[in-house]
Design an enzyme around this catalytic site. Structure first.
Site, PDB file in Angstrom:
ATOM      1  N   ASP A  42       2.487   1.654   3.246  1.00  0.00           N
ATOM      2  CA  ASP A  42       3.445   0.611   3.647  1.00  0.00           C
ATOM      3  C   ASP A  42       4.848   1.045   3.214  1.00  0.00           C
ATOM      4  O   ASP A  42       5.837   0.760   3.887  1.00  0.00           O
ATOM      5  CB  ASP A  42       3.160  -0.737   2.952  1.00  0.00           C
ATOM      6  N   HIS A  51       0.878  -1.159   0.000  1.00  0.00           N
ATOM      7  CA  HIS A  51       0.000   0.000   0.000  1.00  0.00           C
ATOM      8  C   HIS A  51       0.919   1.213   0.000  1.00  0.00           C
ATOM      9  O   HIS A  51       2.083   1.118   0.425  1.00  0.00           O
ATOM     10  CB  HIS A  51      -0.884   0.018   1.250  1.00  0.00           C
TER      11      HIS A  51
HETATM   12  C1  3MF Z   1      -9.115  -6.837   0.837  1.00  0.00           C
HETATM   13  C2  3MF Z   1      -7.884  -7.240   0.183  1.00  0.00           C
HETATM   14  C3  3MF Z   1      -6.718  -6.319   0.312  1.00  0.00           C
HETATM   15  C4  3MF Z   1      -6.182  -5.845  -1.001  1.00  0.00           C
HETATM   16  C5  3MF Z   1      -4.991  -4.981  -0.780  1.00  0.00           C
HETATM   17  C6  3MF Z   1      -4.415  -4.443  -2.050  1.00  0.00           C
HETATM   18  C7  3MF Z   1      -5.623  -6.801   2.334  1.00  0.00           C
HETATM   19  O1  3MF Z   1     -10.039  -7.818   0.915  1.00  0.00           O
HETATM   20  O2  3MF Z   1      -7.817  -8.284  -0.409  1.00  0.00           O
HETATM   21  O3  3MF Z   1      -5.699  -7.030   0.975  1.00  0.00           O
HETATM   22  O4  3MF Z   1      -5.833  -6.921  -1.799  1.00  0.00           O
HETATM   23  O5  3MF Z   1      -5.384  -3.942   0.027  1.00  0.00           O
HETATM   24  O6  3MF Z   1      -5.285  -3.601  -2.675  1.00  0.00           O
END
Ligand code: 3MF
Ligand code: MG
Length: 344
Positions: free
Chosen positions: A53, A50
């Protein structure tokens, strides 16, 4: 990289503290450097990000400082022999985005979301990846009357077009999910994501990411969702995991719930040479019950199972499959697959 040519990735959120809506964290948080080392150790090739991150304090920084932090992150990855697969704007946590970002009814919030996504593109550029994933977490409603769904669709398309204009190298992979956190999401399936891509001003730069659990939550088969995107060259990444029925998003280890469903995802990916098109992301979480010192086994298991299923798929007797299709003897075909999955 393994002998099959696949590259594997996960995100920092896949080594987690185990908190859920009903209870707090049960494991200490793992420093980013330790996660990177674990990623390498577990046989993975790339980290998913992200925006925050990669640049945790992005709200307080100007463009030059953001670029500097992102470049430092790229160097840290390189020091471990790793790369960044994609970067995604985390638009679902900020207080401004309670009712969504790109589709918020308040134009000031929409501006915030677009500016944030531009920062995400800048971060991706510095990280050395031109792939942006859009998981449109809060772009939806809890009740249908809360937003104008036609307008929301156009706002999403306008956002995609704006980003394509902003960064001429950018490729956008839309990651659909039918619900959670919102009850009703605006782009719930791969069909929606692919349609949005074809309607965009530069369709060649808009594709999709299929997450197994999200497809299951939509009542769809993940391998068919992948196949649909592959048919139009729109599958640019995957989030493999597993899901036990229509519940909360479980992010179980790949193949842990439904081995045959996992097999078919691998089969479709492998038959279509996915290793040449994108990385295999494992969006899996350790069970909350897992003690901290053994909380990366979901990642170990998921990658190993993927490779085993590649082998199962490649070892299938294809001429027999064709013959059974031709004779419509699907019971025998069923048996062939079940034998393969049970090592016979
Ligand atoms: C939510 C997800 C997320 C996305 C991630 C990338 C935590 O259900 O699957 O993972 O994949 O935020 O966009
Ligand atoms: Mg995901």
């Amino acid at each position: 990289m393994n002998k099959y040519g696949y590259q594997f990735s996960f995100g920092p959120w896949n080594i987690s503290e185990g908190g859920d809506p009903f209870g707090p964290a049960v494991r200490p948080s793992v420093p980013f450097a330790t996660k990177l080392a674990a990623l390498k150790e577990l046989g993975y090739d790339a980290m998913q990000f992200h925006d925050d991150d990669a640049v945790p304090d992005l709200h307080d920084l100007g463009p030059a400082a953001i670029a500097k932090e992102a470049r430092a992150m790229r160097q840290l990855l390189a020091d471990h022999g790793l790369v960044a697969e994609f970067v995604a704007p985390r638009l679902w946590e900020h207080p401004s985005t309670i009712d969504g970002g790109f589709t918020a009814n308040d134009p000031a919030i929409r501006t915030y979301a677009r500016e944030r996504a531009k920062k995400t593109a800048d971060i991706g550029r510095e990280l050395g990846t031109n792939l942006m994933v859009l998981w449109l977490a809060r772009e939806g409603t809890y009740l249908r009357e809360a937003k104008d769904a036609v307008k929301a669709t156009h706002l999403l398309l306008d956002t995609v077009n704006m980003l394509l204009d902003y960064d001429k190298d950018l490729r956008i992979a839309i990651e659909p999910k039918p619900n959670e956190p919102m009850d009703m999401a605006y782009l719930p399936t791969i069909g929606h994501a692919v349609a949005m891509g074809f309607q965009a001003k530069d369709p060649a730069r808009v594709g999709a990411l299929v997450e197994s659990a999200h497809a299951v939550l939509a009542g769809l088969d993940p391998s068919d969702e992948m196949a649909f995107a592959l048919a139009f060259d729109k599958l640019w990444s995957v989030h493999l995991n597993d899901q036990n029925g229509l519940k909360f998003d479980q992010d179980r280890a790949f193949g842990a719930v439904d081995l045959r469903r996992a097999f078919n995802q691998v089969r479709v990916l492998d038959e279509n040479r996915f290793w040449e098109k994108g990385m295999v992301g494992l969006d899996v979480k350790a069970l909350r019950t897992q003690p901290a010192d053994v909380a990366t086994k979901h990642l170990r298991n998921s990658l190993a199972l993927f490779l085993r299923l590649v082998e199962v798929s490649r070892n299938l007797d294809r001429s027999q499959v064709e013959a059974l299709r031709a004779s419509r003897d699907y019971e025998e075909l069923d048996w062939l697959i079940l034998n393969a999955l049970t090592g016979r």
